[in-house]
Design a protein around this motif. Sequence first.
Motif, PDB file in Angstrom:
ATOM      1  N   ALA A   1      75.501  52.053  57.535  1.00 31.49           N
ATOM      2  CA  ALA A   1      75.959  52.642  56.275  1.00 31.49           C
ATOM      3  C   ALA A   1      77.362  52.165  55.907  1.00 31.49           C
ATOM      4  CB  ALA A   1      75.916  54.155  56.357  1.00 31.49           C
ATOM      5  N   ASP A   2      78.127  51.726  56.893  1.00 29.35           N
ATOM      6  CA  ASP A   2      79.487  51.237  56.646  1.00 29.35           C
ATOM      7  C   ASP A   2      79.558  49.715  56.543  1.00 29.35           C
ATOM      8  OD1 ASP A   2      80.583  53.774  56.602  1.00 29.35           O
ATOM      9  OD2 ASP A   2      80.927  53.791  58.760  1.00 29.35           O
TER      10      ASP A   2
ATOM     11  N   LEU B   1      82.077  48.546  50.466  1.00 27.28           N
ATOM     12  CA  LEU B   1      80.843  48.881  51.169  1.00 27.28           C
ATOM     13  C   LEU B   1      79.603  48.450  50.388  1.00 27.28           C
ATOM     14  CD1 LEU B   1      81.752  52.421  52.498  1.00 27.28           C
ATOM     15  CD2 LEU B   1      82.027  50.216  53.627  1.00 27.28           C
TER      16      LEU B   1
ATOM     17  N   LEU C   1      73.766  51.454  52.028  1.00 22.31           N
ATOM     18  CA  LEU C   1      73.997  52.885  51.872  1.00 22.31           C
ATOM     19  C   LEU C   1      72.723  53.569  51.369  1.00 22.31           C
ATOM     20  CD1 LEU C   1      75.845  55.326  51.976  1.00 22.31           C
ATOM     21  CD2 LEU C   1      76.615  54.741  49.654  1.00 22.31           C
TER      22      LEU C   1
END
Length: 65
Positions: A7-8, A21, A26
């Motif tokens: 997710a990062d 990001l 995500l």
Amino acid sequence: MSMMDMADMARQGDLDGRGNLSMKVLNTFIGWFLYICIDQITFMQQLFDLDSFIGRLSCYCIEQN
């Protein structure tokens, strides 16, 4: 843990999100997270279903005696 790490992840090209990001990664994480939430809610609903709960409880009592 690997889904949370992903997710990062940094952006993958100019069209992938805003800032640093990745929006694509995500969105994948959010889909996975919601799947897990629904799975756990379904599990807990089945666990507390009174009809099946009474049957499971009876089995435990019989096994203990």
